[in-house]
Write an enzyme that holds these catalytic residues in place. Structure first.
Site: not given
Ligand code: RFL
Length: 387
Positions: A75, A196, A288, A292, A384
């Site tokens: 993209h 957006y 979000p 990032k 971005y």
């Molecule tokens: P995660 O993905 O939350 O993974 C953490 C893992 O730890 C587990 N866990 C445990 N395991 C053992 N013991 C415990 N006590 C535990 N507590 C938790 C959980 O089950 C899980 O599997 O964190 P990580 O790895 O730091 O990754 C971060 C990303 O997931 C997050 O920042 C992104 O998803 C944010 N985000 C986006 N980021 C982007 O870079 N580009 C995007 O387009 C984007 N879109 C988004 C997003 C986040 C969203 N939400 C739901 C907040 C869109 C959405 C809707």
């Protein structure tokens, strides 16, 4: 009962923990991942989709990008809509000229789990880290696990972060005060670009995920219950805010998932102390608005792998101190841009009073500057796509 000591105990099998685990195995460092959920739950959780060029480079360099290179979509444009019209920014030709790769987070997680297991790594699913003391992690109902280091990659509500804040590590925090209803629909994207839409009823966003699934966002008041949003209400609101009468229809489909995300951000003053070091959402949550979070998780995991390798090989913590010093300025750049984006996307909430009118005019002035100023567009593109 404690098991034998491993090099690194990783908490969490999200993008941060899985990238870190793969990079440690590549360096010959033994590790174990403790994940509180099941494998199916982890591999089915739809969240991010936009990977910055830096993330793609890291994943490619370390043999983790086969899936995203085969199935991800490039993209390079995004568009903005308001009652003043529509314009597209070809950010692939602005700033550093970089692109995003759209690849659903759950597919990336699936690829990372498979590769980690192929490299001989161990993941204990259903193993919740309840407490971290020194290098020892307590797992209720299972054996304690001890590592020379513990990497807390267990997200914002995990035990890694809790252990650090309990030791007095301070947080810088901001609450943007708005929330988004994040909706995943079974329909192809309606636009070739990220969309957006600024609207007096609130922001609406359109992001491609795959050829058959699209993510939409609707700004909603804090405390919104997703159950109050029926499919009809979601589509009515998207049609209004995306101004389809003027700019063309949306491809509608069944709502697969809906959840409310509060736009909040925070950063820990240091991402680790002693034997416990954090990466990803555990080290800081980013709203979000500029996509990032997953990209910071990959950046930090790569940097932490390097630091842990030095710490384990040379028995010193200089590399870990450098991890903090290298990452924090980049994390803060991402937060600054995310905050800027939030100001661009969200109009004033509340009554239409003098302050609201002032805030809305600032929002339009920012949008107009982005539409017309090449310098502003370069700033946008650089931040971005950069990380
Ligand atoms: P995660 O993905 O939350 O993974 C953490 C893992 O730890 C587990 N866990 C445990 N395991 C053992 N013991 C415990 N006590 C535990 N507590 C938790 C959980 O089950 C899980 O599997 O964190 P990580 O790895 O730091 O990754 C971060 C990303 O997931 C997050 O920042 C992104 O998803 C944010 N985000 C986006 N980021 C982007 O870079 N580009 C995007 O387009 C984007 N879109 C988004 C997003 C986040 C969203 N939400 C739901 C907040 C869109 C959405 C809707």
């Amino acid at each position: 009962m404690a098991t034998a000591q491993v090099g690194v105990v990783i908490l969490g099998a999200g993008p941060a923990g899985l990238v870190l685990g793969n990079l440690l195995l590549e360096r010959g460092i033994d590790c174990v991942i403790l994940e509180r959920r099941s494998r199916a739950a982890v591999e089915g959780r739809a969240r991010a989709g936009f990977l910055a060029a830096h993330s793609v480079r890291v994943l490619t360099e370390h043999g983790l990008a086969a899936g995203l290179l085969a199935r991800g979509k490039t993209h390079t444009t995004c568009l903005f809509r308001s009652d003043r019209g529509e314009f597209t920014l070809d950010y692939g030709k602005l700033g550093q000229g970089e692109a995003h790769t759209v690849y659903p987070q759950q597919e990336l997680v699936r690829d990372l789990v498979a590769e980690y297991l192929r490299r001989g790594g161990e993941i204990r699913f259903g193993a919740e880290a309840a407490e971290v003391t020194g290098g020892t992690v307590r797992v209720p109902g299972g054996a304690d696990v001890t590592g020379r280091y513990v990497a807390g990659c267990d997200g914002h509500r995990g035990s890694g972060r809790a252990a650090l804040t309990a030791r007095g590590v301070r947080t810088a925090r901001r609450d943007n005060g708005v929330s988004w209803l994040a909706v995943l629909v079974a329909a192809p994207p309606s636009l070739d670009a990220v969309g957006y839409a600024l609207h007096e009823r609130g922001f609406a966003g359109h992001m491609a995920r795959t050829a058959t699934v699209t993510r939409y966002y609707l700004q909603c008041p804090r405390g919104t219950d997703p159950a109050d949003w029926s499919e009809d209400r979601i589509w009515d609101e998207l049609v209004t805010r995306m101004r389809t009468a003027e700019f063309g229809p949306l491809r509608e489909g069944t709502v697969l998932e809906k959840a409310v995300v509060d736009l909040r951000s925070d950063v820990l003053a240091v991402p680790g102390v002693g034997r416990l070091w954090l990466a990803g959402d555990a080290a800081g949550l980013i709203s979000p608005s500029a996509a990032k979070g997953a990209n910071l998780a990959v950046l930090q995991a790569e940097s932490l792998a390097r630091a842990l390798e030095t710490a384990l090989a040379q028995n010193d913590r200089i590399g870990l101190a450098r991890y903090a010093a290298d990452c924090l300025p980049r994390v803060w750049r991402a937060h600054e841009f995310s905050h800027w984006m939030s100001g661009l996307l969200h109009g004033p909430a509340g009554p239409d009073d003098d302050e609201a009118r002032y805030a809305r005019q600032l929002q339009y002035a920012r949008l107009e500057s982005l539409r017309t100023s090449r310098a502003h567009q370069d700033f946008f593109a650089e931040n971005y796509t950069g990380i």
